[in-house]
Scaffold this active site. Structure first.
Site, PDB file in Angstrom:
ATOM      1  N   SER A 163      36.176  44.342  36.275  1.00 14.22           N
ATOM      2  CA  SER A 163      36.761  45.007  37.432  1.00 14.22           C
ATOM      3  C   SER A 163      36.122  46.378  37.558  1.00 14.22           C
ATOM      4  CB  SER A 163      38.273  45.172  37.260  1.00 14.22           C
ATOM      5  OG  SER A 163      38.809  46.091  38.207  1.00 14.22           O
TER       6      SER A 163
ATOM      7  N   TYR B 184      45.153  47.405  31.496  1.00 11.72           N
ATOM      8  CA  TYR B 184      44.271  46.604  32.350  1.00 11.72           C
ATOM      9  C   TYR B 184      42.857  47.167  32.350  1.00 11.72           C
ATOM     10  CZ  TYR B 184      42.461  44.214  36.500  1.00 11.72           C
ATOM     11  OH  TYR B 184      41.695  43.465  37.361  1.00 11.72           O
TER      12      TYR B 184
END
Length: 252
Positions: free
Chosen positions: A145, A161
């Protein structure tokens, strides 16, 4: 880009929704056979129906040790080969307690790492074991990401995350170096922020559009990463490993 993947059989972990399902459609369009894995049985059924005879869907939890191995075995049994793994499964850990460090819970940390990193380790391990067991090369594509490369302050201060998605890159580079001599390639796609129900408000939209300024400024679409995924799964990338390709609209 038609038929870039002729005679390829690919397993997509997290392939029944979102980025994974969009990639599955692109892979089939380009001549591949695919096995898509998802947790929801209804999504599996819909995916198999929509993808047609070149696809099989399997229900499974990517954090369970045998899920990826079973999907690879299904791919070999149904299509006679296994040539590539695309790991997309993961997700935001807010509901478990992920967030900024001063509020991050241990459950949030552990669950988010399991969801995004442990699951990926298990699928990559199964793929490498399959490739080496068949004495053949293959390709692995992992999903990171933009938040694993260029983290942000609010509203994206989900530290577990970001840690997991950053670790995906380190892990992928490490195994790419180890298995390059066996002709096993490992690469990473790092998409930008997609529109979703977790981050839906006017402030977030303005923030993201100011960072992802390509195409007029917008959230990412599931289809934005399809071309990159097809490239990495194809023989056009046969001399490429250990690389990270950002598809983030200019975030960085």
């Amino acid at each position: 880009m038609e038929n870039w993947l002729s005679h390829k059989s690919i397993v997509i972990i997290g392939g029944t929704t979102g980025l994974g399902f969009s990639a599955a459609k692109a892979f089939v369009k380009n001549g591949a056979n695919v096995v898509v894995v998802g947790r929801n049985p209804e999504n599996c059924l819909v995916a198999e129906l929509e993808l047609g005879s070149s696809a099989r869907a399997k229900q499974g939890d990517a954090t369970h040790p045998h899920t990826s191995l079973a999907a690879i075995q299904l791919c070999i049994r149904e299509f006679g080969s296994f040539d590539g793994l695309y790991h997309v499964a993961g997700g935001n850990g807010k509901k478990y307690g992920d967030g900024p460090l001063h509020t991050l819970t241990l459950e949030g940390w552990n669950k988010t790492l399991d969801l995004n990193l442990t699951s990926l380790m298990l699928s990559n391990q199964a793929a490498v074991q399959a490739f080496t067991g068949m004495n053949k090369g293959g390709t692995i594509l992992n999903m990171s990401s933009v938040l694993g490369i260029a983290p942000s302050s609010a509203p994206f201060e989900d530290h577990a995350y970001s840690t997991a998605k950053s670790a995906v890159i380190g892990f992928s580079k490490s195994i790419a170096a180890t298995y390059a001599s066996k002709n096993i390639r490992v690469n990473v796609i790092a998409p930008g922020i997609l529109n979703n129900t977790i981050y839906q408000d006017e402030y977030v939209e303005k923030f993201v559009f100011g960072k992802q300024v390509l195409d007029g400024g917008r959230f990412g679409l599931s289809s934005d990463a399809d071309g990159a995924a097809v490239y990495f799964m194809s023989d056009y990338s046969r001399f490429t490993t250990g690389q990270i390709l950002s598809v983030d609209g200019g975030w960085q």
